[in-house]
Design a protein around this motif. Structure first.
Motif, PDB file in Angstrom:
ATOM      1  N   GLU A  23       0.880  -1.164   0.000  1.00 46.74           N
ATOM      2  CA  GLU A  23       0.000   0.000   0.000  1.00 46.74           C
ATOM      3  C   GLU A  23       0.915   1.210   0.000  1.00 46.74           C
ATOM      4  O   GLU A  23       1.832   1.309   0.823  1.00 46.74           O
ATOM      5  CB  GLU A  23      -0.889   0.004   1.242  1.00 46.74           C
ATOM      6  N   ILE A  24       0.701   2.133  -0.958  1.00 51.93           N
ATOM      7  CA  ILE A  24       1.623   3.255  -1.131  1.00 51.93           C
ATOM      8  C   ILE A  24       0.898   4.594  -1.100  1.00 51.93           C
ATOM      9  O   ILE A  24      -0.320   4.673  -1.283  1.00 51.93           O
ATOM     10  CB  ILE A  24       2.406   3.131  -2.457  1.00 51.93           C
ATOM     11  N   GLU A  25       1.707   5.627  -0.882  1.00 56.88           N
ATOM     12  CA  GLU A  25       1.232   7.000  -1.015  1.00 56.88           C
ATOM     13  C   GLU A  25       2.250   7.749  -1.866  1.00 56.88           C
ATOM     14  O   GLU A  25       3.443   7.784  -1.552  1.00 56.88           O
ATOM     15  CB  GLU A  25       1.106   7.681   0.350  1.00 56.88           C
ATOM     16  N   ARG A  26       1.767   8.324  -2.965  1.00 59.94           N
ATOM     17  CA  ARG A  26       2.640   9.081  -3.864  1.00 59.94           C
ATOM     18  C   ARG A  26       2.893  10.473  -3.298  1.00 59.94           C
ATOM     19  O   ARG A  26       2.205  10.921  -2.390  1.00 59.94           O
ATOM     20  CB  ARG A  26       1.995   9.161  -5.247  1.00 59.94           C
ATOM     21  N   SER A  27       3.878  11.162  -3.856  1.00 55.65           N
ATOM     22  CA  SER A  27       4.252  12.485  -3.347  1.00 55.65           C
ATOM     23  C   SER A  27       3.116  13.496  -3.458  1.00 55.65           C
ATOM     24  O   SER A  27       3.087  14.476  -2.718  1.00 55.65           O
ATOM     25  CB  SER A  27       5.491  12.999  -4.079  1.00 55.65           C
ATOM     26  N   ASN A  28       2.152  13.244  -4.335  1.00 57.41           N
ATOM     27  CA  ASN A  28       1.007  14.151  -4.463  1.00 57.41           C
ATOM     28  C   ASN A  28      -0.135  13.793  -3.512  1.00 57.41           C
ATOM     29  O   ASN A  28      -1.210  14.383  -3.576  1.00 57.41           O
ATOM     30  CB  ASN A  28       0.501  14.175  -5.908  1.00 57.41           C
ATOM     31  N   GLY A  29       0.089  12.785  -2.644  1.00 53.94           N
ATOM     32  CA  GLY A  29      -0.913  12.377  -1.668  1.00 53.94           C
ATOM     33  C   GLY A  29      -1.836  11.266  -2.142  1.00 53.94           C
ATOM     34  O   GLY A  29      -2.607  10.721  -1.349  1.00 53.94           O
ATOM     35  N   ALA A  30      -1.788  10.941  -3.421  1.00 52.04           N
ATOM     36  CA  ALA A  30      -2.641   9.871  -3.946  1.00 52.04           C
ATOM     37  C   ALA A  30      -2.154   8.525  -3.420  1.00 52.04           C
ATOM     38  O   ALA A  30      -0.957   8.234  -3.413  1.00 52.04           O
ATOM     39  CB  ALA A  30      -2.621   9.885  -5.477  1.00 52.04           C
ATOM     40  N   ARG A  31      -3.115   7.722  -2.983  1.00 53.11           N
ATOM     41  CA  ARG A  31      -2.787   6.391  -2.476  1.00 53.11           C
ATOM     42  C   ARG A  31      -3.057   5.349  -3.545  1.00 53.11           C
ATOM     43  O   ARG A  31      -3.849   5.555  -4.450  1.00 53.11           O
ATOM     44  CB  ARG A  31      -3.597   6.076  -1.227  1.00 53.11           C
ATOM     45  N   GLY A  32      -2.377   4.212  -3.411  1.00 51.39           N
ATOM     46  CA  GLY A  32      -2.562   3.137  -4.371  1.00 51.39           C
ATOM     47  C   GLY A  32      -1.883   1.871  -3.883  1.00 51.39           C
ATOM     48  O   GLY A  32      -1.503   1.765  -2.714  1.00 51.39           O
ATOM     49  N   ILE A  33      -1.739   0.931  -4.792  1.00 52.31           N
ATOM     50  CA  ILE A  33      -1.028  -0.313  -4.471  1.00 52.31           C
ATOM     51  C   ILE A  33       0.086  -0.515  -5.492  1.00 52.31           C
ATOM     52  O   ILE A  33       0.023   0.014  -6.606  1.00 52.31           O
ATOM     53  CB  ILE A  33      -1.964  -1.541  -4.449  1.00 52.31           C
ATOM     54  N   TYR A  34       1.073  -1.266  -5.075  1.00 55.59           N
ATOM     55  CA  TYR A  34       2.181  -1.595  -5.965  1.00 55.59           C
ATOM     56  C   TYR A  34       2.501  -3.061  -5.757  1.00 55.59           C
ATOM     57  O   TYR A  34       2.746  -3.495  -4.637  1.00 55.59           O
ATOM     58  CB  TYR A  34       3.406  -0.729  -5.648  1.00 55.59           C
ATOM     59  N   GLY A  35       2.495  -3.845  -6.853  1.00 52.08           N
ATOM     60  CA  GLY A  35       2.874  -5.247  -6.798  1.00 52.08           C
ATOM     61  C   GLY A  35       4.361  -5.390  -7.046  1.00 52.08           C
ATOM     62  O   GLY A  35       4.887  -4.794  -7.980  1.00 52.08           O
ATOM     63  N   VAL A  36       5.047  -6.157  -6.202  1.00 45.49           N
ATOM     64  CA  VAL A  36       6.497  -6.330  -6.314  1.00 45.49           C
ATOM     65  C   VAL A  36       6.841  -7.814  -6.270  1.00 45.49           C
ATOM     66  O   VAL A  36       6.379  -8.538  -5.386  1.00 45.49           O
ATOM     67  CB  VAL A  36       7.245  -5.605  -5.174  1.00 45.49           C
ATOM     68  N   VAL A  37       7.666  -8.253  -7.214  1.00 45.33           N
ATOM     69  CA  VAL A  37       8.206  -9.601  -7.203  1.00 45.33           C
ATOM     70  C   VAL A  37       9.595  -9.529  -6.579  1.00 45.33           C
ATOM     71  O   VAL A  37      10.468  -8.820  -7.085  1.00 45.33           O
ATOM     72  CB  VAL A  37       8.283 -10.190  -8.627  1.00 45.33           C
ATOM     73  N   ASP A  38       9.772 -10.235  -5.463  1.00 43.33           N
ATOM     74  CA  ASP A  38      11.079 -10.341  -4.811  1.00 43.33           C
ATOM     75  C   ASP A  38      11.737 -11.629  -5.281  1.00 43.33           C
ATOM     76  O   ASP A  38      11.170 -12.711  -5.121  1.00 43.33           O
ATOM     77  CB  ASP A  38      10.928 -10.410  -3.285  1.00 43.33           C
ATOM     78  N   LYS A  39      12.919 -11.503  -5.872  1.00 46.83           N
ATOM     79  CA  LYS A  39      13.687 -12.676  -6.312  1.00 46.83           C
ATOM     80  C   LYS A  39      15.136 -12.477  -5.911  1.00 46.83           C
ATOM     81  O   LYS A  39      15.646 -11.363  -5.945  1.00 46.83           O
ATOM     82  CB  LYS A  39      13.610 -12.864  -7.831  1.00 46.83           C
ATOM     83  N   ASP A  40      15.795 -13.585  -5.560  1.00 49.78           N
ATOM     84  CA  ASP A  40      17.213 -13.511  -5.221  1.00 49.78           C
ATOM     85  C   ASP A  40      18.035 -13.198  -6.470  1.00 49.78           C
ATOM     86  O   ASP A  40      17.597 -13.412  -7.600  1.00 49.78           O
ATOM     87  CB  ASP A  40      17.669 -14.839  -4.600  1.00 49.78           C
TER      88      ASP A  40
END
Length: 179
Positions: A23-40
């Motif tokens: 769950e993220i908040e951008r510098s302009n205050g807009a909130r959203g989601i970001y999907g991230v793949v963690d790999k070694d």
């Protein structure tokens, strides 16, 4: 930082990767989601002997095709020495040991959604000692091409693997600087 992480949750995990949703908040205050793949981390190796380069061919499930590419992979282990990983992958996939491994640099494979680093190594002084495939690589085959043939396959679309293309570009820049 232009994006602030407010929270994170793991959505999926297997031995090769983890998928999380932040769950993220951008510098302009807009909130959203970001999907991230963690790999070694992983490595891609450019095995060259004289005017010949060695590629592997294997079935890539995601696109349902057999593909030619530079030897590459990871060990699903955090904090591994990049050269040790590259030497291991070279041996595993090609059966070669290299007298010299030159670290050409590091690149992110797809940092728009994944944080995986890939180290690029030039392998030279090759000695064939036998392959050591893991279970997922049972259908892998080794091929040798002249560098001219390889570069033609890059241009004609025979080879479409972005890691192979990017590693070759890095190698060409490095080689030019050696003059």
């Amino acid at each position: 930082m232009s994006i602030k992480t407010l929270g994170t949750r793991e959505v999926y995990r297997n031995p090769w990767l983890r998928l999380r949703e932040d769950e993220i908040e951008r510098s302009n205050g807009a909130r959203g989601i970001y999907g991230v793949v963690d790999k070694d981390d992983c490595a891609v190796i450019i095995p060259i002997e004289g005017e010949r380069i060695y590629l592997v061919e294997q079935f890539r499930y995601t696109i349902q095709q057999r593909c030619l590419e530079l030897p590459q992979g990871g060990w699903e282990t955090a904090d591994i020495d990049p050269e040790e990983l590259a030497r291991g992958e070279l041996r595993e996939e090609t059966g070669f040991d290299a007298a010299t491994m030159t670290n050409l640099g590091m690149m992110y494979i797809a940092y728009g959604f994944a944080n995986q680093k890939q180290y690029v190594f030039l392998a030279s002084g090759l000695t064939h000692v036998g392959t050591d495939f893991d279970a997922e690589e049972h259908d892998l085959t080794l091929h040798s091409f002249t560098i001219a043939e390889f570069e033609e396959m890059l241009l004609d679309g025979t080879i479409r693997d972005c890691c192979t293309l990017a590693a070759w570009g890095l190698y060409k820049v490095w080689k030019e600087k050696q003059k």
